[in-house]
Each structure stands twice: as structure tokens, then as C-alpha cells.
Design an enzyme around this catalytic site. Structure first.
Site: not given
Ligand code: TYM
Length: 330
Positions: A114, A196, A199
Site C-alpha cells: 500500500k 486477490k 476493494k
Molecule cells: P478488509 O476490510 O480488507 O476485508 C474484510 C474481510 O474480508 C476478507 N477478504 C477476503 N477474503 C477472501 N478473498 C478476498 N479476495 C478477500 N478480500 C478481503 C479479509 O481477509 C477480511 O477478513 N485489517 C482488516 C480489518 C480488521 C480486522 C480487525 C479483521 C481490522 N481490525 C480485527 C479482524 C479482526 C481489513 O482490512 O479487512
């Protein structure tokens, strides 16, 4: 006492079927088992580690909360809250900032990727993000953290930070474990099966959004990249078709083997048409529920207020313990 689960999604960009299969669908399965006490957070403080339009951010925060419910999270079984409404997350992050070696943070691959994209605009917050995530988790002593594969390194860091704190100051944190389903933990882009689904992808045809309309879904599936050959097979030589099969399996509730069997004699075109109709049906149900929920402001506010109070009742005790152990008490 029941085991506990914690997870969250950032209200940045639009949620896509990777978020659904890797996170939301796993969350609702865990919820339905009835075996856990569950907290799901809309992690808005994470979203502002890159620039956000304040008006859009406010809207997205509520949208993500409504999508949690529309995708099956039942507020009578799981608590839903907004990260920034509980100040304990930011407080614990500072404590972790002060005990975590820079080298641990510099190894984080998501930061490296990033920050390349953001260049000189890269914020300190983006660097610090994994410690905010560690705080989100460790405040609540969860047994399991259901996330996709891309969060694995962040979860390992959270475990290391917990261990370091416990060793330095005394036992305060449970070591969290990741939970995910191999087939759906990493859904790939429809236009590039080696990347992957994300978003922040600038190419809109790579992701199917949870709020895409039927026509857009059909168009995106039709245009999805395929592999050479013509078999519908889940195999490492066929990354594009394997990805479509994983999506098919996740949305239709059938195993990958069954999905392969069912489509054995189909052409790529026929399989795609079948996949599109499964997606249109399932996402249509989610969208109908979402449209109701987003209109009912009072109900959503009640859910989020209750979630915040519940979360704070747990995290405030943890903060008291941490302050005591670190010596921040008269
Ligand atoms: P984020 O917001 O990018 O994504 C949310 C969740 O979706 C999953 N994910 C995917 N799973 C499968 N295939 C994909 N292409 C894909 N893209 C995203 C992510 O693995 C996630 O589970 N840092 C985290 C958010 C966060 C968090 C936390 C999660 C902040 N604090 C504490 C768990 C516990 C994030 O940016 O996810």
C-alpha cells in the site's frame, strides 16, 4: 463460559463477494453454531489510514453495518459496533506502539504494497495499522478471529505483540487464532486470477460488489477471464476456473466436488450463466434485506448503540488491567 469471536471489515470502498465468502459467510456460519459469544466491528479508524471523503465515509460506515445484518449477522446473537465509538481501541494501540520493535512493522507485506501505491502521501497511520488491528482483537480476548488469508500476517503480529506484552508486564492477553475455510479464504479477481479480489482494485470488472445489480453481475461474470481448455475443474493449472468454482460453491452452498460434477458436461459459457444466476439470486436476497435496513435509521442506531456498550463493557476492564500492569496508575 462460551468461546469468543471477534472480526471486522473496513468501510473503505464497496464490499465485494471476496469479503462475503472470506468473512461474512464464515461469520454467519459460526454464529449459527450457537457456540460463541460474538463481536463484529465496523473498523472505521482503519479506513482513514488512507484519505477518505468524510461525507462518503459516514455513509459507508452505516452501509457496512447494514450489510453485516443483511448477510446474516443477527444482532440478537452477535454484537455489532463501530470501532471509533469505543476509544479503548486507539488507547491500547498507543501502548502497543511503545513495545513493538519497528522491524516487526517494517516486515508487514500489506504496508509495503500500500505504501508503494500511496508514495509520499503514505501516513504514519498506515504503518501503524497492524497495531490498531492487534488492539481491536486483543481487547476482547477472542478465541477465534475469522478472516481471509490476506490478514494472516496481521494476525500473527497480534499474537507476537500479545506474547511480548504478557512476558514483559504479566498475563493480560489471550493469544488469538485465525479461522478460515481454505477454498474461500482468498477469492481472486475475475479479470486477473493471480491477484486477490480487492476493494481498492482500480479495475471494476475484477470484483462483483454485494450491491451490484443483476445486469452488472451477469456482465462481469460473462467477461471473467477463463483458462485454456474446456473442463470445469478445480485444479492449480486452472486458476481462473478454480476461482469461479470456489465462488459457485460458496454461494450455492454445495461442495466444490459437487459443483464440478454438476457442471461436468457444461461449456465455460454455460457454467458462467449458471454461476451468474446463483449470484443474482443470493445477492438479490441480501440487497432486499439491505434496502429495508438502511431505511430504518432508528433500528440501526439501536443495534450499534447496544453493540458499542457491550464492547466497551469488556474492553474497559482490559484497559484497566493494562494500565495497572504498565504502571499508569496513581
Ligand atoms: P478488509 O476490510 O480488507 O476485508 C474484510 C474481510 O474480508 C476478507 N477478504 C477476503 N477474503 C477472501 N478473498 C478476498 N479476495 C478477500 N478480500 C478481503 C479479509 O481477509 C477480511 O477478513 N485489517 C482488516 C480489518 C480488521 C480486522 C480487525 C479483521 C481490522 N481490525 C480485527 C479482524 C479482526 C481489513 O482490512 O479487512
Amino acid at each position: 463460559m462460551k468461546s469468543r469471536i471477534f472480526s471486522g471489515i473496513q468501510p473503505s470502498g464497496d464490499l465485494h463477494i471476496g469479503n462475503y465468502l472470506g468473512a461474512l459467510a464464515q461469520w454467519s456460519k459460526l454464529q449459527e453454531s450457537g457456540d460463541y459469544e460474538i463481536l463484529f466491528c465496523v473498523v472505521d479508524l482503519h479506513a482513514i489510514t488512507v484519505p477518505q471523503d468524510p461525507v462518503i465515509l459516514k455513509k459507508k460506515i452505516r452501509e457496512v453495518a447494514a450489510l453485516y445484518i443483511a448477510c446474516g449477522i443477527d444482532p440478537s446473537k452477535s454484537k455489532i459496533f463501530i470501532q471509533s465509538e469505543n476509544p479503548d481501541h486507539a488507547y491500547l494501540t498507543w501502548i502497543f506502539d511503545c513495545i513493538t520493535p519497528m522491524g516487526w512493522m517494517e516486515r508487514m507485506t500489506q504496508y509495503k504494497d500500500k505504501s508503494k501505491k500511496n508514495g509520499e502521501r503514505t501516513s504514519v497511520g498506515l504503518f501503524n495499522y497492524p497495531l490498531l488491528m492487534a488492539s481491536d482483537i486483543l481487547l476482547y480476548d477472542p478465541d477465534l478471529v475469522p478472516v481471509g488469508d490476506d490478514q494472516k500476517q496481521h494476525l500473527e503480529l497480534a499474537a507476537d505483540v500479545a506474547e511480548k506484552f504478557n512476558k514483559t508486564f504479566g498475563e493480560a492477553f489471550k493469544i488469538p487464532k485465525i479461522f478460515n475455510q481454505k477454498e474461500t479464504a482468498r477469492i481472486m479477481s475475475l479479470s486477473n486470477p493471480t491477484a486477490k479480489m480487492s476493494k481498492s482494485d482500480e479495475d471494476p470488472s475484477g470484483s462483483i460488489l454485494l450491491l451490484d445489480d443483476a445486469e452488472t453481475i451477469e456482465k462481469k461474470v460473462k467477461r471473467a477471464v477463463t483458462d485454456s481448455g474446456n473442463e470445469i475443474q478445480y485444479h492449480s493449472d486452472k486458476p481462473a476456473i478454480s476461482n469461479l468454482l470456489a465462488i459457485y460453491s460458496g454461494f450455492s452452498g454445495t461442495s466444490i466436488e459437487n459443483a464440478e460434477r454438476k457442471n461436468k458436461n457444461s461449456s465455460y459459457g454455460e457454467f458462467k450463466a449458471d454461476l451468474a444466476s446463483v449470484l443474482v439470486e443470493k445477492l438479490g436476497e441480501i440487497q432486499r434485506r439491505f434496502n429495508e435496513l438502511i431505511k430504518d435509521e432508528a433500528h440501526l442506531n439501536t443495534v450499534l448503540d447496544e453493540g458499542r456498550d457491550f464492547a466497551h463493557s469488556i474492553s474497559s476492564k482490559k484497559i484497566e488491567l493494562v494500565k495497572d500492569l504498565v504502571g499508569l496508575r496513581r
